[in-house]
Design a protein around this motif. Structure first.
Motif: not given
Length: 132
Positions: A86-96
């Motif tokens: 969840d922290a990765v998703r939040k930190a990266l946002g559109f960069k995913l």
């Protein structure tokens, strides 16, 4: 015809997940300085996020996090992996959703016409480059 992104049985393409995981780890580490003790957790969490993206959201987050947590030999729990994902998703946002080297390889080979042999060779070469 051969479909590079998915296996014949419809399973997820491990190469797509691998290169997306590399991309997520690189982007996440660029965003946040972490201690080396957290690298395994970040790697597992980025794998969860990458697999979910490759599956188009069809995977169960809990089951996948639990399976990957078991690979850490007890270092992390399913809940810790899920929270870090969840922290990765939040930190990266559109960069995913940025394309990877593997994305470009598949697109290039589709446009130029390819054989199973040329796909295997190209795949091998980008795997070697990823190890550098």
């Amino acid at each position: 015809s051969i479909h590079a992104p998915r296996a014949l049985d419809g399973a997820l393409d491990p190469q797509g997940i691998l290169f997306r995981t590399f991309s997520h780890i690189d982007a996440y580490l660029a965003e946040d300085a972490l201690s080396h003790t957290e690298y395994q957790l970040i790697g597992v969490a980025c794998t969860v996020v990458a697999a979910e993206l490759e599956a188009g959201g069809a995977l169960e987050d809990e089951e996948l996090a639990g399976g990957l947590a078991s690979l850490t030999d007890g270092a992390y729990t399913q809940e810790q992996v899920r929270k870090e994902a969840d922290a990765v998703r939040k930190a990266l946002g559109f960069k995913l959703h940025q394309p990877t080297a593997y994305t470009f390889l598949r697109r290039y080979l589709r446009r130029t016409g390819w054989t199973e042999e040329s796909f295997s060779l190209a795949n091998y070469l980008i795997e070697l480059a990823a190890m550098d």
